[in-house]
Design an enzyme around this catalytic site. Sequence first.
Site, PDB file in Angstrom:
ATOM      1  N   ARG A 248       0.855  -1.177   0.000  1.00 23.25           N
ATOM      2  CA  ARG A 248       0.000   0.000   0.000  1.00 23.25           C
ATOM      3  C   ARG A 248       0.895   1.231   0.000  1.00 23.25           C
ATOM      4  O   ARG A 248       1.922   1.277   0.693  1.00 23.25           O
ATOM      5  CB  ARG A 248      -0.914   0.020   1.240  1.00 23.25           C
ATOM      6  CG  ARG A 248      -1.975  -1.077   1.255  1.00 23.25           C
ATOM      7  CD  ARG A 248      -3.057  -0.826   0.218  1.00 23.25           C
ATOM      8  NE  ARG A 248      -4.116  -1.834   0.253  1.00 23.25           N
ATOM      9  CZ  ARG A 248      -4.172  -2.897  -0.520  1.00 23.25           C
ATOM     10  NH1 ARG A 248      -3.186  -3.119  -1.391  1.00 23.25           N
ATOM     11  NH2 ARG A 248      -5.172  -3.751  -0.452  1.00 23.25           N
TER      12      ARG A 248
ATOM     13  N   GLU B  72      -3.300   7.974  -5.662  1.00 28.37           N
ATOM     14  CA  GLU B  72      -3.336   7.400  -7.004  1.00 28.37           C
ATOM     15  C   GLU B  72      -4.551   7.910  -7.764  1.00 28.37           C
ATOM     16  O   GLU B  72      -5.670   7.785  -7.263  1.00 28.37           O
ATOM     17  CB  GLU B  72      -3.368   5.869  -6.919  1.00 28.37           C
ATOM     18  CG  GLU B  72      -2.129   5.288  -6.270  1.00 28.37           C
ATOM     19  CD  GLU B  72      -2.196   3.790  -6.036  1.00 28.37           C
ATOM     20  OE1 GLU B  72      -1.170   3.200  -5.659  1.00 28.37           O
ATOM     21  OE2 GLU B  72      -3.287   3.202  -6.200  1.00 28.37           O
TER      22      GLU B  72
ATOM     23  N   HIS C   2       0.333   0.824 -10.462  1.00 26.35           N
ATOM     24  CA  HIS C   2      -0.583  -0.071  -9.733  1.00 26.35           C
ATOM     25  C   HIS C   2      -1.126  -1.166 -10.654  1.00 26.35           C
ATOM     26  O   HIS C   2      -2.347  -1.363 -10.779  1.00 26.35           O
ATOM     27  CB  HIS C   2      -1.732   0.725  -9.107  1.00 26.35           C
ATOM     28  CG  HIS C   2      -2.339   0.031  -7.915  1.00 26.35           C
ATOM     29  ND1 HIS C   2      -2.796   0.687  -6.808  1.00 26.35           N
ATOM     30  CD2 HIS C   2      -2.571  -1.291  -7.677  1.00 26.35           C
ATOM     31  CE1 HIS C   2      -3.279  -0.173  -5.926  1.00 26.35           C
ATOM     32  NE2 HIS C   2      -3.149  -1.385  -6.435  1.00 26.35           N
TER      33      HIS C   2
END
Length: 318
Positions: A236, A265, A284
């Site tokens: 994370r 993000e 990601h």
Amino acid sequence: MKITILDGYSLNPGDLSWEPLKKFGDVTVYDRTAPAEIIERAKGSEVLLTNKVVLNEETLHELPGLKYVGVLATGYNVVDVAAAKKLGIVVTNIPAYSTMSVAQKVFALLLAITDRVEHYAIENRSGRWSRNPDFCYWDTPLTELAGKTFGIVGFGHIGQAVAHIAIAFDMKVLAFTSKEPEHLPDGVTKADLNKLFSESDVVSLHCPLAPDTNRLVNRERLALMKPSAILINTGRGPLIDDDAVAEALRNGKLAAFGADVLTTEPPASDNPLLSAPNSYITPHIAWATKEARERLMQITLDNLDAYTKGSPINNVAR
């Protein structure tokens, strides 16, 4: 039964099919849904599927017909689970669908740092090797992983998969974990955080994000690391302090940083990690191999099937 998918694009940009969902009811798919659009689009739905669209307490109260929320991910912090439980709404997640894909990404980042394959491929496309006076050339450090120490913070499914690969590379593995030493695989040694960060040549983060792990990697912890060490984060984003890691990279206190996640993000354009030296960032995508997304889709169907039969599985709102 009305089924609405609020942000289906990330799971299925077109290479998978929503068709199997239609056996459960009428399906409407939105690629993306802005906060102001949630109520109108979700109105009358018994089932909502969401990846990153936030369903807070206020929103849940505005949807009296809602009975089931399927989170298209493992983490389910996008849903107010406590509010859902009070309202009798089942909330399911998708556990362990991307374990091997994320473990693979850890080593993709690590090898990008140690071997710099892309750098040399780009150089050779421009003719550099063809012009070279010798049979080979290199202008970056090249590092062998065998014999190095690999520290893993968090030893769940992904941490264990990463350890398995590290051992295959003949690396020594340290793990920060609640598991007792006798329950760890051969080749893995339990260590506290200070020992792990100070002795490891590579540190990879795989712990959950919680109040005690928020900015786990800060200036103090970075100061424990070898200047030659590499930090990897596929867990994370907020597990690290962005400014502190960028500063360590700029000052030569950390050799390299590889990450598939950032604190925000998409990141702000001025995020210091995007421009820091020896910082390798992917957007990601560790979870997004087609194989992992196929598993995610199948578990989504399994979860919904169990709900329709009155025996929900992977229900995080129990």
